[in-house]
Design a protein around this motif. Structure first.
Motif, PDB file in Angstrom:
ATOM      1  N   HIS A  42     155.386  53.261  85.550  1.00 51.97           N
ATOM      2  CA  HIS A  42     154.506  52.186  86.018  1.00 51.97           C
ATOM      3  C   HIS A  42     153.069  52.686  85.905  1.00 51.97           C
ATOM      4  N   PHE A  43     152.351  52.172  84.917  1.00 51.55           N
ATOM      5  CA  PHE A  43     151.053  52.709  84.536  1.00 51.55           C
ATOM      6  C   PHE A  43     149.904  52.010  85.250  1.00 51.55           C
ATOM      7  N   ALA A  44     148.851  52.777  85.482  1.00 52.85           N
ATOM      8  CA  ALA A  44     147.590  52.246  86.001  1.00 52.85           C
ATOM      9  C   ALA A  44     146.447  52.929  85.266  1.00 52.85           C
ATOM     10  N   VAL A  45     145.367  52.222  85.037  1.00 54.59           N
ATOM     11  CA  VAL A  45     144.201  52.783  84.357  1.00 54.59           C
ATOM     12  C   VAL A  45     143.511  53.782  85.272  1.00 54.59           C
ATOM     13  N   THR A  46     143.259  54.980  84.740  1.00 56.64           N
ATOM     14  CA  THR A  46     142.543  55.999  85.505  1.00 56.64           C
ATOM     15  C   THR A  46     141.173  56.324  84.916  1.00 56.64           C
ATOM     16  N   HIS A  47     140.989  56.126  83.609  1.00 53.13           N
ATOM     17  CA  HIS A  47     139.711  56.429  82.970  1.00 53.13           C
ATOM     18  C   HIS A  47     139.429  55.395  81.888  1.00 53.13           C
ATOM     19  N   LYS A  48     138.175  55.017  81.793  1.00 55.93           N
ATOM     20  CA  LYS A  48     137.734  54.139  80.710  1.00 55.93           C
ATOM     21  C   LYS A  48     136.279  54.474  80.407  1.00 55.93           C
ATOM     22  N   TYR A  49     135.981  54.760  79.139  1.00 59.57           N
ATOM     23  CA  TYR A  49     134.618  55.099  78.765  1.00 59.57           C
ATOM     24  C   TYR A  49     134.437  54.895  77.276  1.00 59.57           C
ATOM     25  N   ARG A  50     133.166  54.981  76.844  1.00 59.24           N
ATOM     26  CA  ARG A  50     132.812  54.654  75.461  1.00 59.24           C
ATOM     27  C   ARG A  50     132.242  55.863  74.734  1.00 59.24           C
ATOM     28  N   PRO A  51     132.972  56.497  73.828  1.00 60.48           N
ATOM     29  CA  PRO A  51     132.368  57.527  72.982  1.00 60.48           C
ATOM     30  C   PRO A  51     131.407  56.868  71.983  1.00 60.48           C
ATOM     31  N   PHE A  52     130.192  57.378  71.890  1.00 59.13           N
ATOM     32  CA  PHE A  52     129.188  56.816  70.975  1.00 59.13           C
ATOM     33  C   PHE A  52     128.279  57.930  70.495  1.00 59.13           C
ATOM     34  N   ASP A  53     128.234  58.144  69.175  1.00 62.89           N
ATOM     35  CA  ASP A  53     127.347  59.145  68.582  1.00 62.89           C
ATOM     36  C   ASP A  53     126.964  58.693  67.183  1.00 62.89           C
ATOM     37  N   LEU A  54     125.685  58.633  66.891  1.00 67.31           N
ATOM     38  CA  LEU A  54     125.274  58.353  65.523  1.00 67.31           C
ATOM     39  C   LEU A  54     125.515  59.547  64.613  1.00 67.31           C
ATOM     40  N   ILE A  55     125.464  60.749  65.173  1.00 69.08           N
ATOM     41  CA  ILE A  55     125.898  61.954  64.466  1.00 69.08           C
ATOM     42  C   ILE A  55     126.927  62.643  65.344  1.00 69.08           C
ATOM     43  N   ALA A  56     128.095  62.947  64.781  1.00 69.66           N
ATOM     44  CA  ALA A  56     129.104  63.670  65.547  1.00 69.66           C
ATOM     45  C   ALA A  56     128.547  65.035  65.947  1.00 69.66           C
ATOM     46  N   PRO A  57     128.589  65.401  67.241  1.00 66.22           N
ATOM     47  CA  PRO A  57     127.911  66.621  67.704  1.00 66.22           C
ATOM     48  C   PRO A  57     128.248  67.887  66.939  1.00 66.22           C
ATOM     49  N   ARG A  58     129.490  68.073  66.531  1.00 63.58           N
ATOM     50  CA  ARG A  58     129.859  69.291  65.795  1.00 63.58           C
ATOM     51  C   ARG A  58     129.521  69.206  64.315  1.00 63.58           C
ATOM     52  N   PHE A  59     129.011  68.071  63.860  1.00 65.77           N
ATOM     53  CA  PHE A  59     128.874  67.857  62.429  1.00 65.77           C
ATOM     54  C   PHE A  59     127.443  67.527  62.012  1.00 65.77           C
ATOM     55  N   VAL A  60     126.489  68.140  62.722  1.00 64.94           N
ATOM     56  CA  VAL A  60     125.089  68.092  62.313  1.00 64.94           C
ATOM     57  C   VAL A  60     124.917  69.017  61.107  1.00 64.94           C
ATOM     58  N   GLN A  61     124.391  68.494  60.020  1.00 61.28           N
ATOM     59  CA  GLN A  61     124.214  69.292  58.804  1.00 61.28           C
ATOM     60  C   GLN A  61     122.780  69.759  58.600  1.00 61.28           C
ATOM     61  N   TYR A  62     121.846  69.079  59.238  1.00 61.63           N
ATOM     62  CA  TYR A  62     120.433  69.432  59.068  1.00 61.63           C
ATOM     63  C   TYR A  62     119.718  69.181  60.387  1.00 61.63           C
ATOM     64  N   ASP A  63     118.907  70.150  60.802  1.00 62.84           N
ATOM     65  CA  ASP A  63     118.116  70.016  62.021  1.00 62.84           C
ATOM     66  C   ASP A  63     116.776  70.679  61.760  1.00 62.84           C
ATOM     67  N   SER A  64     115.722  69.863  61.673  1.00 62.95           N
ATOM     68  CA  SER A  64     114.410  70.402  61.303  1.00 62.95           C
ATOM     69  C   SER A  64     113.822  71.283  62.387  1.00 62.95           C
ATOM     70  N   ALA A  65     114.019  70.884  63.664  1.00 62.33           N
ATOM     71  CA  ALA A  65     113.445  71.619  64.792  1.00 62.33           C
ATOM     72  C   ALA A  65     111.977  71.958  64.548  1.00 62.33           C
ATOM     73  N   ILE A  66     111.254  71.003  63.961  1.00 59.90           N
ATOM     74  CA  ILE A  66     109.848  71.245  63.634  1.00 59.90           C
ATOM     75  C   ILE A  66     108.945  70.617  64.684  1.00 59.90           C
ATOM     76  N   ALA A  67     107.725  71.135  64.790  1.00 62.03           N
ATOM     77  CA  ALA A  67     106.740  70.547  65.678  1.00 62.03           C
ATOM     78  C   ALA A  67     106.225  69.253  65.065  1.00 62.03           C
ATOM     79  N   PRO A  68     105.745  68.319  65.882  1.00 59.28           N
ATOM     80  CA  PRO A  68     105.219  67.058  65.343  1.00 59.28           C
ATOM     81  C   PRO A  68     104.162  67.302  64.276  1.00 59.28           C
ATOM     82  N   ARG A  69     104.263  66.551  63.192  1.00 59.77           N
ATOM     83  CA  ARG A  69     103.299  66.682  62.103  1.00 59.77           C
ATOM     84  C   ARG A  69     103.225  65.359  61.360  1.00 59.77           C
TER      85      ARG A  69
END
Length: 489
Positions: A42-69
């Motif tokens: 007899h089931f009941a809902v215990t968790h409900k949430y929305r995964p949302f990422d424009l870039i998957a966190p483990r799959f960043v291929q480029y990160d400039s980490a540059i200062a504003p220019r």
């Protein structure tokens, strides 16, 4: 027919439609509770949430980490995705000009732009040095904002976050058909010449820039990664499962990924692999499938549904085997069509070896337009044969026509086929002859949630999803999927 033109009610009725890993922390349900059946749960809902990422966190291929220019020209990063599912995210600290991002190469590009002064965003495709604006929209942004361009298959979407937090992305325009008329990003020879790119024209100050594989606007079609005998993969207290990552648009914009779910905290969900599939000369995001590890051979059996190029002209189940660790990293796998004992469309494969015979549950669909019609079925092979050999139809429930999400699961001493009936709003339970025995006692949400059951300690869990959409007025149907976890003691 364009996805944006489809009536949502029609769709909700139809489609709503090494390699040897150690199992730890899960005891087979039949050993714990020998008298149990699915109807004792007899089931009941215990968790409900929305995964949302424009870039998957483990799959960043480029990160400039540059200062504003000031970005005076288009910057090609020198890195690119292996499949046409990528994003470029740009922090803009001041803009009195145009910010640009997307994919670019020599004489070819697919770019999104935003002119903050004119208040106009565009999607532009350049082929052979000739640039075409395929779509535009009026957009007003403050002096500082975040800008993103996402490629899902051949669909290009421009998004902005005016809060500056990177947590409030809103799409402002999207286009697929106009892009595809000029370029096909699914073709490896085309995509292989395009880098992630960004830049600015005029007085534009750009801060940090990141690029990588697109994550998800939601998730759906959960299926536990399992051993051939049905045991789930659990490593370090984490359950491995595949899910369809909803894209920014219709089914072609979705793709497939492997996730882990922390059994001590079901809100800790992490994407650990991305899977794409090469067929017919293109790379696609086929999805809605299952991964099975065959301990006898040390291979992974990978099955998926051909939604990656769906155009209302049929769907079928595809498959491949590999010794690569598909539970980690990025993979592009060649596949072939699985020979099934059906003359109509098929999807949602569920494979388990029971008493020396492979059994494959799946969905049969005799029509996808003007309305979807689909029901559950079960096939089995001869004793001792391989999973794809000589499959014969055991049975099908043709009394239903909005039922999918097939799952094979043992509860207590016996095996069952589970499914989801969108019309009756219930989860039918069948035996291995496809005789209906009853229904699960579990909440039934929106869409057609799949009944992914598994034993966890002394509990039973159901991991499923619902039909909550993301930005449907701009993107159309397809960006749905809150993750839903239920428990039964």
């Amino acid at each position: 027919m364009r996805a944006q033109d489809i009536d949502r009610r029609t769709l909700l009725r139809g489609i709503t439609a090494g390699t040897a890993m150690a199992l730890a922390g899960a005891v087979p349900a039949h050993a714990q509770q020998p008298s149990r059946t699915p109807f004792d749960l007899h089931f009941a809902v215990t968790h409900k949430y929305r995964p949302f990422d424009l870039i998957a966190p483990r799959f960043v291929q480029y990160d400039s980490a540059i200062a504003p220019r000031t970005a005076a020209a288009l910057v090609r990063t020198g890195v690119r995705p292996r499949a046409p599912f990528g994003s470029v995210l740009v922090e803009v600290s001041r803009s009195q000009g145009t910010v640009v991002a997307g994919l670019a190469g020599d004489g070819a590009s697919v770019l999104g732009t935003l002119d903050a002064v004119a208040g106009r965003a565009t999607i532009e495709v350049t082929v052979g040095g000739n640039t075409t604006v395929v779509k535009s929209a009026d957009v007003r942004v403050p002096g500082a904002f975040r800008f993103a361009v996402v490629v899902n298959e051949n669909a290009v979407t421009v998004l902005v976050d005016t809060t500056g937090t990177g947590t409030a992305w809103q799409p402002v325009l999207t286009e697929r058909d106009g892009v595809r008329a000029l370029i096909d990003l699914r073709v490896p020879a085309v995509l292989g010449k395009l880098d992630y790119a960004y830049g600015g024209q005029g007085a534009v100050q750009i801060g940090r820039v990141r690029a990588g594989y697109f994550g998800q606007a939601g998730v759906r079609d959960p299926h536990v990664v399992q051993h051939a005998d049905g045991r789930p993969f659990i490593r370090d207290g984490k359950l491995y499962l595949t899910m369809t990552n909803a894209g920014l648009g219709f089914f072609q914009q979705a793709h497939w990924a492997v996730w882990t779910l922390d059994l001590a905290d079901p809100t800790r969900l992490e994407q650990v692999a991305v899977l794409f599939f090469e067929r017919d000369g293109v790379v696609l995001g086929d999805h809605a499938g299952q991964i099975v590890h065959d301990d006898r051979t040390g291979r992974f059996i990978v099955l998926m549904s051909s939604w990656g190029d769906f155009a209302f002209q049929g769907v079928h189940i595809r498959h491949t085997t590999t010794r690569a660790d598909v539970l980690s990293g990025v993979h592009v796998l060649p596949t072939s069509r699985l020979a099934l004992p059906t003359a109509v469309s098929s999807w949602d494969p569920a494979l388990t070896r029971i008493d020396g015979r492979w059994r494959l549950a799946f969905v049969e669909s005799e029509a996808q337009q003007p309305a979807f019609i689909f029901h559950p079925a079960l096939a089995a092979g001869p004793r001792g044969a391989d999973y794809a050999d000589s499959l014969r139809l055991v049975g099908a429930d043709t009394t239903v026509d909005q039922t999918e999400g097939t799952i094979i699961q043992r509860v207590g001493r016996d095996w069952y086929v589970l499914a989801s009936d969108g019309d009756a709003r219930q989860y039918p339970v069948y035996d291995l002859s496809m005789r209906k025995l009853g229904t699960l006692d579990a909440p039934y949400g929106t869409n057609i949630p799949h009944p992914m059951l598994l034993p966890v300690g002394r509990e039973w869990w159901m991991i499923t999803f619902d039909g909550t959409q993301y930005a449907e007025p701009v993107l159309g149907y397809g960006g749905h999927g809150d993750l839903v976890v239920m428990r039964a003691r």
